[in-house]
Scaffold this motif. Structure first.
Motif, PDB file in Angstrom:
ATOM      1  N   ARG A  70       0.694  -1.109  -0.130  1.00 17.55           N
ATOM      2  CA  ARG A  70      -0.193   0.002  -0.058  1.00 17.55           C
ATOM      3  C   ARG A  70       0.977   1.380   0.145  1.00 17.55           C
ATOM      4  O   ARG A  70       1.904   1.468   1.067  1.00 17.55           O
ATOM      5  CB  ARG A  70      -0.782   0.106   1.322  1.00 17.55           C
ATOM      6  CG  ARG A  70      -1.968  -1.275   1.421  1.00 17.55           C
ATOM      7  CD  ARG A  70      -2.876  -1.307   0.237  1.00 17.55           C
ATOM      8  NE  ARG A  70      -3.658  -2.319   0.631  1.00 17.55           N
ATOM      9  CZ  ARG A  70      -3.871  -3.547  -0.205  1.00 17.55           C
ATOM     10  NH1 ARG A  70      -2.785  -3.880  -0.871  1.00 17.55           N
ATOM     11  NH2 ARG A  70      -4.869  -4.408  -0.018  1.00 17.55           N
ATOM     12  N   VAL A  72       1.316   4.563   0.786  1.00 20.74           N
ATOM     13  CA  VAL A  72       0.425   5.543   1.416  1.00 20.74           C
ATOM     14  C   VAL A  72       1.499   6.526   2.192  1.00 20.74           C
ATOM     15  O   VAL A  72       2.614   5.885   2.831  1.00 20.74           O
ATOM     16  CB  VAL A  72      -0.404   5.016   2.478  1.00 20.74           C
ATOM     17  CG1 VAL A  72      -0.692   5.813   3.644  1.00 20.74           C
ATOM     18  CG2 VAL A  72      -1.245   3.930   1.789  1.00 20.74           C
ATOM     19  N   TYR A  91      -5.794   6.113  12.793  1.00 27.64           N
ATOM     20  CA  TYR A  91      -4.653   6.194  11.785  1.00 27.64           C
ATOM     21  C   TYR A  91      -5.418   6.946  10.752  1.00 27.64           C
ATOM     22  O   TYR A  91      -6.428   6.625  10.267  1.00 27.64           O
ATOM     23  CB  TYR A  91      -4.318   4.856  11.445  1.00 27.64           C
ATOM     24  CG  TYR A  91      -3.508   4.565  10.145  1.00 27.64           C
ATOM     25  CD1 TYR A  91      -2.054   4.424  10.020  1.00 27.64           C
ATOM     26  CD2 TYR A  91      -4.191   4.639   8.997  1.00 27.64           C
ATOM     27  CE1 TYR A  91      -1.470   4.222   8.755  1.00 27.64           C
ATOM     28  CE2 TYR A  91      -3.643   4.625   7.722  1.00 27.64           C
ATOM     29  CZ  TYR A  91      -2.143   4.394   7.883  1.00 27.64           C
ATOM     30  OH  TYR A  91      -1.502   4.318   6.435  1.00 27.64           O
ATOM     31  N   GLN A  95      -3.340   7.775   0.088  1.00 27.16           N
ATOM     32  CA  GLN A  95      -3.027   6.461  -0.706  1.00 27.16           C
ATOM     33  C   GLN A  95      -2.958   7.031  -2.335  1.00 27.16           C
ATOM     34  O   GLN A  95      -3.990   7.741  -2.425  1.00 27.16           O
ATOM     35  CB  GLN A  95      -3.812   5.197  -0.404  1.00 27.16           C
ATOM     36  CG  GLN A  95      -3.281   3.890  -1.094  1.00 27.16           C
ATOM     37  CD  GLN A  95      -3.849   2.609  -0.702  1.00 27.16           C
ATOM     38  OE1 GLN A  95      -3.653   1.539  -1.224  1.00 27.16           O
ATOM     39  NE2 GLN A  95      -4.410   2.552   0.572  1.00 27.16           N
ATOM     40  N   HIS A 106      -5.342  -8.669   0.366  1.00 27.51           N
ATOM     41  CA  HIS A 106      -5.027  -8.879   1.889  1.00 27.51           C
ATOM     42  C   HIS A 106      -6.063  -8.697   2.855  1.00 27.51           C
ATOM     43  O   HIS A 106      -7.072  -8.163   2.172  1.00 27.51           O
ATOM     44  CB  HIS A 106      -3.505  -8.223   2.402  1.00 27.51           C
ATOM     45  CG  HIS A 106      -3.596  -6.703   2.767  1.00 27.51           C
ATOM     46  ND1 HIS A 106      -2.893  -6.051   3.211  1.00 27.51           N
ATOM     47  CD2 HIS A 106      -4.895  -5.927   2.621  1.00 27.51           C
ATOM     48  CE1 HIS A 106      -2.929  -4.775   3.439  1.00 27.51           C
ATOM     49  NE2 HIS A 106      -4.207  -4.741   3.136  1.00 27.51           N
ATOM     50  N   HIS A 108      -6.971  -8.094   7.200  1.00 29.94           N
ATOM     51  CA  HIS A 108      -6.620  -7.760   8.515  1.00 29.94           C
ATOM     52  C   HIS A 108      -7.763  -7.525   9.390  1.00 29.94           C
ATOM     53  O   HIS A 108      -8.881  -7.076   9.004  1.00 29.94           O
ATOM     54  CB  HIS A 108      -5.550  -6.601   8.241  1.00 29.94           C
ATOM     55  CG  HIS A 108      -5.740  -5.654   7.535  1.00 29.94           C
ATOM     56  ND1 HIS A 108      -6.951  -4.727   7.726  1.00 29.94           N
ATOM     57  CD2 HIS A 108      -5.190  -4.902   6.345  1.00 29.94           C
ATOM     58  CE1 HIS A 108      -6.785  -3.652   6.845  1.00 29.94           C
ATOM     59  NE2 HIS A 108      -6.080  -3.796   5.795  1.00 29.94           N
ATOM     60  N   ARG A 114     -12.358   4.236   3.320  1.00 25.92           N
ATOM     61  CA  ARG A 114     -11.472   5.295   2.108  1.00 25.92           C
ATOM     62  C   ARG A 114     -12.498   6.434   1.991  1.00 25.92           C
ATOM     63  O   ARG A 114     -13.754   6.455   1.764  1.00 25.92           O
ATOM     64  CB  ARG A 114     -11.374   4.457   0.762  1.00 25.92           C
ATOM     65  CG  ARG A 114     -11.352   3.046   0.946  1.00 25.92           C
ATOM     66  CD  ARG A 114     -10.045   2.493   1.104  1.00 25.92           C
ATOM     67  NE  ARG A 114      -9.742   1.188   1.821  1.00 25.92           N
ATOM     68  CZ  ARG A 114      -8.914   0.733   2.341  1.00 25.92           C
ATOM     69  NH1 ARG A 114      -7.666   1.380   2.632  1.00 25.92           N
ATOM     70  NH2 ARG A 114      -8.789  -0.544   2.490  1.00 25.92           N
ATOM     71  N   HIS A 147      -9.204  -7.526   0.367  1.00 25.14           N
ATOM     72  CA  HIS A 147      -9.628  -6.092  -0.456  1.00 25.14           C
ATOM     73  C   HIS A 147      -8.182  -5.977  -1.239  1.00 25.14           C
ATOM     74  O   HIS A 147      -7.222  -6.083  -0.557  1.00 25.14           O
ATOM     75  CB  HIS A 147      -9.820  -5.055   0.448  1.00 25.14           C
ATOM     76  CG  HIS A 147      -8.858  -4.848   1.589  1.00 25.14           C
ATOM     77  ND1 HIS A 147      -8.555  -5.564   2.860  1.00 25.14           N
ATOM     78  CD2 HIS A 147      -7.916  -3.826   1.867  1.00 25.14           C
ATOM     79  CE1 HIS A 147      -7.826  -5.151   3.888  1.00 25.14           C
ATOM     80  NE2 HIS A 147      -7.326  -4.093   3.220  1.00 25.14           N
ATOM     81  N   HIS A 149      -6.725  -3.291  -4.362  1.00 28.02           N
ATOM     82  CA  HIS A 149      -7.173  -1.961  -5.097  1.00 28.02           C
ATOM     83  C   HIS A 149      -6.322  -1.982  -6.430  1.00 28.02           C
ATOM     84  O   HIS A 149      -5.518  -2.696  -6.651  1.00 28.02           O
ATOM     85  CB  HIS A 149      -6.518  -0.659  -4.283  1.00 28.02           C
ATOM     86  CG  HIS A 149      -6.873  -0.827  -2.888  1.00 28.02           C
ATOM     87  ND1 HIS A 149      -8.040  -0.912  -2.555  1.00 28.02           N
ATOM     88  CD2 HIS A 149      -5.964  -0.695  -1.802  1.00 28.02           C
ATOM     89  CE1 HIS A 149      -7.805  -1.069  -1.000  1.00 28.02           C
ATOM     90  NE2 HIS A 149      -6.801  -0.768  -0.684  1.00 28.02           N
ATOM     91  N   ASP A 161      -7.302   7.301   3.752  1.00 28.32           N
ATOM     92  CA  ASP A 161      -7.327   6.057   4.480  1.00 28.32           C
ATOM     93  C   ASP A 161      -7.614   6.527   6.006  1.00 28.32           C
ATOM     94  O   ASP A 161      -6.797   7.172   6.278  1.00 28.32           O
ATOM     95  CB  ASP A 161      -6.142   5.188   4.575  1.00 28.32           C
ATOM     96  CG  ASP A 161      -6.086   4.197   3.107  1.00 28.32           C
ATOM     97  OD1 ASP A 161      -7.022   3.886   2.671  1.00 28.32           O
ATOM     98  OD2 ASP A 161      -4.836   4.097   2.654  1.00 28.32           O
ATOM     99  N   LEU A 163      -8.005   4.206   9.465  1.00 24.11           N
ATOM    100  CA  LEU A 163      -8.204   2.781   9.930  1.00 24.11           C
ATOM    101  C   LEU A 163      -7.985   3.010  11.531  1.00 24.11           C
ATOM    102  O   LEU A 163      -7.446   3.907  12.168  1.00 24.11           O
ATOM    103  CB  LEU A 163      -6.835   1.728   9.520  1.00 24.11           C
ATOM    104  CG  LEU A 163      -7.001   1.567   8.175  1.00 24.11           C
ATOM    105  CD1 LEU A 163      -6.403   2.355   7.126  1.00 24.11           C
ATOM    106  CD2 LEU A 163      -6.272   0.100   8.092  1.00 24.11           C
ATOM    107  N   ILE A 165      -5.982   1.097  13.173  1.00 28.04           N
ATOM    108  CA  ILE A 165      -4.536   0.432  13.816  1.00 28.04           C
ATOM    109  C   ILE A 165      -4.293   0.734  15.111  1.00 28.04           C
ATOM    110  O   ILE A 165      -4.084  -0.251  15.730  1.00 28.04           O
ATOM    111  CB  ILE A 165      -3.748   0.992  12.636  1.00 28.04           C
ATOM    112  CG1 ILE A 165      -4.085   0.473  11.206  1.00 28.04           C
ATOM    113  CG2 ILE A 165      -2.132   0.869  13.381  1.00 28.04           C
ATOM    114  CD1 ILE A 165      -3.144   0.820  10.131  1.00 28.04           C
TER     115      ILE A 165
HETATM  116  O1  GTQ Z   1      -5.596  -0.374   1.944  1.00 34.69           O
HETATM  117  O2  GTQ Z   1      -5.400  -2.122   3.052  1.00 34.69           O
HETATM  118  O3  GTQ Z   1      -3.553   3.176   4.715  1.00 34.69           O
HETATM  119  O4  GTQ Z   1      -3.723  -2.417   5.027  1.00 34.69           O
HETATM  120  C1  GTQ Z   1      -2.936   1.099   5.911  1.00 34.69           C
HETATM  121  C2  GTQ Z   1      -3.072  -0.371   5.935  1.00 34.69           C
HETATM  122  C3  GTQ Z   1      -4.328   1.100   3.853  1.00 34.69           C
HETATM  123  C4  GTQ Z   1      -5.131  -1.002   2.857  1.00 34.69           C
HETATM  124  C5  GTQ Z   1      -3.808   1.805   4.803  1.00 34.69           C
HETATM  125  C6  GTQ Z   1      -3.620  -0.910   5.021  1.00 34.69           C
HETATM  126  C7  GTQ Z   1      -4.396  -0.238   3.869  1.00 34.69           C
END
Ligand code: GTQ
Length: 346
Positions: A70, A72, A91, A95, A106, A108, A114, A147, A149, A161, A163, A165
């Motif tokens: 990613r 970012v 977080y 991106q 991937h 998580h 978004r 997901h 992209h 983005d 998240l 996190i």
């Molecule tokens: O798009 O899956 O900014 O996994 C940080 C971790 C985006 C993503 C982020 C991520 C993604």
């Protein structure tokens, strides 16, 4: 037992001795541990898109989306250096995806959102369904869903983005895995989720598979239409303008269990009253321009700018033109735990 006449040296010696046993005295940190009110280590800050766009695009010359996984740039709060956090629990990042690129699939346990900033015809696939991105669209990647992209655009596409996190890190419950293939198999046609769950309709007997909204993409065209219609009603909240939350239509609760998301419309000339709340909030300007006063800070904002208001800092919004702001925070988490507080100031 009597307190020594000059306790300082004796105490310092005592703290040194107990430290060897991994013990610390509560009375030295009581006020910080149990504050009278939130004193966030986060600070108010504004990231102006015009100031960072060149650097973001430059990243596209240095690394591919595939190599980066990613690509970012993290919006790191100046008060939380080294933590990759914009608030203590959340977080944010910008991106970049270039024409023809793929950011491989991937999943998580962290939930992601978004908010499309610029460019059209990038797409993201979530849990077997692809959606094409347009500026202002709000798209969700629920916890533990595949997901990936990609982009068919002819120029750069950028999205914000958000998240959870830091929250997931705090709770020590992060898991992630790569699919192995670049893209996941598509199981349904584009638009399926919006038609099925986002039309004021719901499949009979629908049982939610998880806590996140089955509507994983909320097109800005629809959101904007709703705001345009409501703007005619002429009942604008003095603090918030017209502010709507993105919800899970199956529950009426937040669209993402851990992240509250809203969109708000401010009429031209709006001079909002201050409010403060315990959920530190990230704002993103979709349209318009104005000023945000957060604690002692004053920021002017324009389209694509992102600013953050820490917990319990009085925040007021002022619009020079008709303005639409997107925002996200950890409010649903605080509310689930009966911790959330708000104060509306005069
Ligand atoms: O798009 O899956 O900014 O996994 C940080 C971790 C985006 C993503 C982020 C991520 C993604």
């Amino acid at each position: 037992m009597n307190t020594p006449v000059d306790p300082t040296a004796a105490r310092a010696d005592y703290y040194r001795r107990i430290a060897a046993s991994h013990l610390t005295p509560l009375w030295e940190s009581m006020a910080a541990l149990v504050p009278h009110a939130p004193r966030s280590p986060a600070v108010a800050h504004c990231w102006r898109y015009a100031d960072l766009r060149d650097a973001l695009l430059e990243s596209g010359t240095l690394i591919t989306a595939r190599e980066a996984v990613r690509r970012v740039l993290i919006l790191e709060n100046p008060g939380l250096a080294g933590s990759s956090a914009i608030t203590p629990s959340l977080y944010a990042g910008l991106q970049l995806i270039l024409p023809g690129e793929i950011a491989p699939s991937h999943r998580h346990t962290q939930s992601a959102l978004r908010l499309v900033v610029e460019g059209s015809r990038a797409f993201t696939a979530v849990d077997g369904e692809r959606v094409t991105m347009h500026p202002g669209d709000f798209i969700i990647t629920p916890s533990w869903t595949w997901h990936d992209h990609g982009s068919d655009a002819d120029g750069p596409v950028v999205w914000l983005d958000g998240l959870d996190i830091p929250l997931v890190r705090f709770l020590d419950c992060g898991f992630a895995e790569n699919l192995g293939d670049d893209v996941q198999p598509l199981l349904r046609p584009e638009g399926d989720a919006l038609a099925r769950y986002g039309s004021g309709l719901m499949p009979v007997g629908f049982v939610p598979a998880h806590g996140t909204s089955p509507v994983f993409a909320y097109p800005y065209a629809r959101t904007r239409d709703a705001l345009r219609q409501l703007a005619r009603a002429n009942s604008v909240d003095p603090h918030d303008g017209i502010r709507l939350a993105f919800v899970n239509p199956a529950t009426g609760g937040p669209a993402i269990p851990t992240i509250g998301t809203t969109v708000q419309w401010l009429p031209a000339g709006f001079d909002g009253r201050p409010r403060r709340a315990t959920d530190g909030t990230v704002f993103h300007c979709i349209e318009g321009e104005g000023e945000a006063r957060i604690g002692d800070h004053v920021f002017t904002f324009a389209p694509h700018d992102t600013f953050v208001a820490p917990s319990w800092q009085a925040t007021s919004l002022h619009a020079a033109r008709e303005t639409v702001l997107f925002a996200f925070s950890d409010r649903p988490v605080q509310q689930a735990l009966h911790l959330w507080r708000e104060e509306r100031l005069a």
